[in-house]
Design a protein around this motif. Structure first.
Motif, short mmCIF file in Angstrom:
data_model
loop_
_atom_site.label_atom_id
_atom_site.label_comp_id
_atom_site.label_asym_id
_atom_site.label_seq_id
_atom_site.Cartn_x
_atom_site.Cartn_y
_atom_site.Cartn_z
N ALA A 1 -13.04 -9.28 -3.99
CA ALA A 1 -11.65 -9.03 -4.34
C ALA A 1 -11.65 -7.88 -5.35
O ALA A 1 -12.16 -8.03 -6.47
CB ALA A 1 -11.01 -10.27 -4.93
N LEU A 2 -11.10 -6.73 -4.95
CA LEU A 2 -11.16 -5.53 -5.78
C LEU A 2 -9.82 -5.29 -6.45
O LEU A 2 -8.79 -5.18 -5.78
CB LEU A 2 -11.53 -4.32 -4.91
N ALA A 3 -9.83 -5.22 -7.77
CA ALA A 3 -8.60 -4.95 -8.52
C ALA A 3 -8.09 -3.55 -8.19
O ALA A 3 -8.87 -2.61 -8.07
CB ALA A 3 -8.86 -5.10 -10.01
N SER A 4 -6.77 -3.42 -8.05
CA SER A 4 -6.20 -2.13 -7.71
C SER A 4 -4.79 -2.00 -8.29
O SER A 4 -3.94 -2.86 -8.08
CB SER A 4 -6.13 -1.97 -6.18
N ASP A 5 -4.58 -0.89 -9.01
CA ASP A 5 -3.25 -0.58 -9.51
C ASP A 5 -2.46 0.23 -8.49
O ASP A 5 -1.23 0.29 -8.56
CB ASP A 5 -3.34 0.20 -10.82
N ALA A 6 -3.17 0.87 -7.57
CA ALA A 6 -2.52 1.63 -6.50
C ALA A 6 -3.48 1.70 -5.32
O ALA A 6 -4.56 2.30 -5.42
CB ALA A 6 -2.16 3.04 -6.96
N THR A 7 -3.12 1.06 -4.22
CA THR A 7 -3.95 1.08 -3.01
C THR A 7 -3.36 2.10 -2.05
O THR A 7 -2.19 2.02 -1.68
CB THR A 7 -3.98 -0.29 -2.34
N VAL A 8 -4.18 3.07 -1.64
CA VAL A 8 -3.74 4.13 -0.73
C VAL A 8 -4.36 3.87 0.64
O VAL A 8 -5.59 3.86 0.78
CB VAL A 8 -4.16 5.52 -1.25
N TRP A 9 -3.52 3.68 1.64
CA TRP A 9 -4.00 3.32 2.98
C TRP A 9 -4.08 4.57 3.85
O TRP A 9 -3.08 5.20 4.16
CB TRP A 9 -3.06 2.30 3.60
N THR A 10 -5.29 4.93 4.25
CA THR A 10 -5.51 6.09 5.13
C THR A 10 -6.36 5.70 6.33
O THR A 10 -7.05 6.55 6.90
CB THR A 10 -6.19 7.24 4.36
N ALA B 1 0.82 -1.21 0.00
CA ALA B 1 0.00 0.00 0.00
C ALA B 1 0.85 1.26 0.00
O ALA B 1 2.01 1.27 0.42
CB ALA B 1 -0.94 0.00 1.20
N PHE B 2 0.26 2.35 -0.47
CA PHE B 2 0.85 3.68 -0.43
C PHE B 2 0.17 4.48 0.68
O PHE B 2 -0.90 4.11 1.17
CB PHE B 2 0.65 4.40 -1.77
N ASP B 3 0.78 5.60 1.09
CA ASP B 3 0.14 6.47 2.06
C ASP B 3 0.58 7.91 1.82
O ASP B 3 1.48 8.18 1.02
CB ASP B 3 0.45 6.05 3.50
N VAL B 4 -0.08 8.83 2.51
CA VAL B 4 0.25 10.26 2.38
C VAL B 4 0.59 10.84 3.75
O VAL B 4 0.33 12.00 4.02
CB VAL B 4 -0.90 11.05 1.72
N ALA B 5 1.16 10.00 4.62
CA ALA B 5 1.47 10.43 5.99
C ALA B 5 2.82 11.13 6.09
O ALA B 5 3.12 11.75 7.11
CB ALA B 5 1.44 9.23 6.94
N ALA B 6 3.65 11.04 5.05
CA ALA B 6 4.96 11.68 5.05
C ALA B 6 5.30 12.09 3.63
O ALA B 6 4.74 11.56 2.67
CB ALA B 6 6.03 10.72 5.60
N ARG B 7 6.21 13.03 3.49
CA ARG B 7 6.55 13.54 2.16
C ARG B 7 7.13 12.45 1.25
O ARG B 7 6.71 12.33 0.09
CB ARG B 7 7.52 14.72 2.29
N PRO B 8 8.08 11.61 1.72
CA PRO B 8 8.61 10.57 0.84
C PRO B 8 7.54 9.60 0.35
O PRO B 8 7.55 9.20 -0.82
CB PRO B 8 9.66 9.88 1.73
N SER B 9 6.63 9.21 1.23
CA SER B 9 5.60 8.26 0.81
C SER B 9 4.60 8.91 -0.14
O SER B 9 4.09 8.26 -1.06
CB SER B 9 4.89 7.68 2.04
N ALA B 10 4.31 10.20 0.06
CA ALA B 10 3.42 10.91 -0.86
C ALA B 10 4.06 11.02 -2.24
O ALA B 10 3.39 10.87 -3.27
CB ALA B 10 3.09 12.29 -0.31
N LEU B 11 5.36 11.25 -2.28
CA LEU B 11 6.07 11.32 -3.56
C LEU B 11 6.12 9.96 -4.24
O LEU B 11 6.06 9.86 -5.48
CB LEU B 11 7.48 11.87 -3.35
N ARG B 12 6.21 8.90 -3.44
CA ARG B 12 6.21 7.55 -4.01
C ARG B 12 4.85 7.26 -4.67
O ARG B 12 4.79 6.68 -5.76
CB ARG B 12 6.50 6.52 -2.91
N LEU B 13 3.77 7.68 -4.01
CA LEU B 13 2.44 7.52 -4.60
C LEU B 13 2.32 8.35 -5.86
O LEU B 13 1.77 7.90 -6.88
CB LEU B 13 1.37 7.92 -3.59
#
Length: 399
Positions: free
Chosen positions: A228-237, A123-135
């Motif tokens: 089961a949901l297809a996902s190309d990018a899962t964002v965990w919040t 999963a991706f997240d937006v809790a920090a700048r590096p992880s937001a940039l990775r997303l």
């Protein structure tokens, strides 16, 4: 010897406290050191915008603190040893120890996987700048292949709502789904919930309510109902957690690791330690714990600053009002919701939605950035000297 004040963390609360103490207390009596893991000020409230593809300013802390007398140590906090009044840090030079007389614990919070398998790996997240940039890089890649892509945002708290709407608006070629454990926008008033649903419909966001995620895989999400949901990018919040350093140091903390403080933000177990922002478990005016939020961080920072100044100079400690007035939610760049709450932290029936709400939210963020980029502006120029025997030292000796 000068009284050494060490502030751990240069987020919204940490910058506020450091700036106030540096402006209000005489540099002949005190020295203020701020320890932060990265060299810039992170606008955490706008990281979902960064992930969506927008450019977000990140002021350098060295410039922020220039001319204030505040010392900056770019390093990661690894340990706090209250018995020795020492903080251990790690940096590119190998790290070391910092001695303190007064410690301000403002290490904030980070994303939490809630024990769900696969979140950390996939999963991706937006809790920090590096992880937001990775997303952001991942979303760029999906758009670049010209075939669209599916983005699943798990969690319908404020972060999840803002992330889903921002991505949907900024990247209309992607399919966005928002997964809510309960009813979408449950804490909001009926009118605000309706506005939120209308916005999701307008932006083409699919909302799945009353849905729990049991596992995250590389290309799909598995739900408790068997879907089961297809996902190309899962964002965990779906939740946040605090740094475990306070608990490891022996400070009195909650089950979640937040430092338990009194009305003045001072640790109940260690009298020369204060906690502010997300790290603090503080009780508000309504008798309820203050939530993890930027608004709460400001109040706790002001109260801690006032208490430290009062105790060190022998002055009366004023009470800063500790409250959480409501939710300011951005729904992309041209829409938003302002939802005030009552004394019981319940949503009031009236709310503001639309462009005006979006402009107000943008103004709040702009003012917050300016205030944290100028941490000593507007504070009294008169600097107080410390009392001959600071009250904190007296209390510590008695304890």
């Amino acid at each position: 010897m000068k009284h050494r004040i060490v502030v751990l963390g240069a987020g919204y609360a940490g910058c506020n406290v450091a700036g106030t103490l540096a402006r209000r207390l005489s540099p002949a009596d005190i020295e203020v050191t701020v320890v932060n893991a990265v060299p810039d000020f992170v606008q955490r409230l706008r990281l979902h915008q960064l992930a969506a593809g927008q450019e977000i300013e990140a002021p350098q802390l060295a410039e922020v603190f220039a001319g204030t007398g505040i010392r900056l140590r770019v390093a990661r906090v690894t340990d706090v040893v209250p018995e020795r009044q020492v903080v251990t840090v790690a940096d590119t030079d190998g790290g070391g120890e910092l001695d303190y007389d007064t410690l301000v614990y403002a290490l904030g919070s980070h994303g939490a996987d809630q024990g769900v398998p696969g979140v950390a790996e996939h999963a991706f997240d937006v809790a920090a700048r590096p992880s937001a940039l990775r997303l952001r890089e991942r979303l760029d890649g999906l758009e670049g292949r010209g075939e669209g892509g599916s983005v699943l945002v798990v969690g319908d708290g404020l972060t999840g709502i803002e992330t889903a709407t921002e991505i949907a608006e900024s990247r209309p070629g992607l399919s966005v789904t928002l997964i809510a454990r309960g009813e979408l926008g449950a804490p909001l008033s009926a009118g605000a919930r309706g506005h939120l649903r209308g916005t999701c419909d307008r932006l083409g966001i699919t909302v799945l309510e009353h849905t729990s995620v049991e596992a995250v895989e590389a290309t799909r999400v598995l739900c408790a109902n068997g879907a089961a949901l297809a996902s190309d990018a899962t964002v965990w919040t779906a939740g946040f957690a605090v740094n475990p350093i306070a608990a490891a140091a022996g400070l009195e903390v909650t089950e979640e690791g937040r430092v338990v403080v009194d009305r003045t933000m001072r640790s109940l177990s260690h009298l020369n330690v204060y906690a502010v922002g997300d790290s603090a478990y503080a009780i508000g005016e309504n008798g309820r714990p203050l939530p993890m939020s930027c608004a709460s961080a400001g109040y706790t920072g002001m109260q801690a600053s006032a208490a430290i100044i009062g105790r060190l100079t022998g002055r009366k400690i004023p009470n800063t009002k500790l409250e959480y007035p409501g939710n300011h939610i951005s729904l992309g760049r041209r829409d938003g919701i302002l939802q005030m709450v009552d004394d019981e932290a319940q949503a009031k029936s009236k709310y503001m939605g639309g462009r005006k709400a979006a402009r107000i939210k943008a103004g709040i963020l702009k003012m917050s950035l300016w205030a944290n980029s100028n941490p000593t502006f507007g504070l009294p120029k008169r600097k107080h000297h410390l009392a001959a025997v600071p009250q904190a030292s007296v209390e510590k000796a008695i304890a």
